[in-house]
Design an enzyme around this catalytic site. Structure first.
Site: not given
Ligand code: NAD
Length: 257
Positions: A139, A152
């Protein structure tokens, strides 16, 4: 480029970025393994849909990324892991004194330690296969901090650090390890943060998006899931074979500040 014959394991991929990455890698010909902690018919239906649309073998394997043994079992059950995308992640927003300990522990486990366990299990398979790509979805918070996100920011900085170590440990092999550092991507994870941020700052949800969430993103636009999936695909290409141990930002200029 074709990823035909490669198996990609994407943690946390029944939603958001992970699901978008799985679709794109399958379109490039990879057999993908979807994952989350749930085991619902909808989860397996996602894999069936990807298989049907792309003609690849997509599977869904339940494993809880908060548990080290589940992380390792996911890779073992996948049976092969040429491309590992460590993507599972959760968020919680609170000032340090009020930050719930169980949320701290869960974020450190799911967002950081899971990548250690899956990488440890996948590296021997990659070495045997003679090729590998480890892609950690970190991130902008892996490079910069924001208030109220102690767990985080800690976990994502840890992931960026671990990426450098794995890049060095595999430097002489046809294996690379890199982190992608997205700014804000409009996924369910961020959608949940909008009301939480509005509450924390005592402002409306629209103001929370404009004045808080995209405050540090100079482009004032959300990054898209497709853009992140495109970077993952690039990191799997031959052009990227000397890119290792690095953190690639896709943050609309956030980390340039
Ligand atoms: P999201 O909530 O749509 O997806 C998160 C995924 O993680 C889901 O599929 C969920 O089921 C899974 N998950 C959660 N807990 C879990 C567990 N205990 N075991 C297995 N799977 C688990 O969120 P996203 O935005 O798609 O995030 C995905 C990644 O990208 C994360 O690591 C997040 O930190 C990172 N990220 C997101 C953003 C953003 O703005 N959305 C920005 C930077 C980084």
């Amino acid at each position: 480029m074709s990823l035909r014959g490669k198996t990609a394991v994407i943690t946390g991929s029944n939603s958001g970025i992970g699901l978008g990455v799985a679709w794109e890698l399958a379109r490039q010909g990879a057999d993908v393994v979807l994952n989350s902690f749930t085991d619902a018919p909808d989860d397996h239906a996602l894999a069936a849909e990807i298989s049907q649309e792309t003609g690849t073998n997509a599977r869904y394997i339940q494993a809880d990324m908060s548990k080290g043994e589940d992380c390792r079992a996911l890779i073992e059950k996948a049976g092969a892991c040429d491309i590992l995308v460590n993507n599972a992640g959760i968020q919680h927003v609170a000032p340090v004194p009020e930050f719930p300990v169980e949320k701290w522990d869960a974020i450190i486990a799911i967002n950081m330690s899971s990548a250690f366990h899956t990488t440890a299990a996948a590296l021997p398979m990659m070495r045997k296969a003679g090729w590998g790509r480890i892609i950690n979805i970190a991130s902008a918070h892996g490079l910069r901090a924001s208030p109220f996100k102690s767990a985080y920011v800690t976990a994502k900085h840890g992931v960026v650090g671990m990426t450098k170590v794995v890049g060095l440990e595999t430097a002489k092999e046809p294996i690379t390890a890199n982190a992608i550092c997205p700014g804000y991507v409009l996924t369910p994870l961020v959608e949940k943060q909008i009301p939480a941020t509005a509450k924390e700052y005592g402002i409306s949800e629209d103001e929370a998006i404009e004045k808080v969430i995209l405050l540090k993103q100079p482009s004032k636009a959300f990054v898209t899931v497709e853009q992140i999936a495109g970077i993952v695909t690039f990191l799997c290409s031959d052009a990227a074979s000397q890119i290792t141990g690095t953190a690639i930002s896709a943050d609309g200029g956030w980390s340039a500040q």
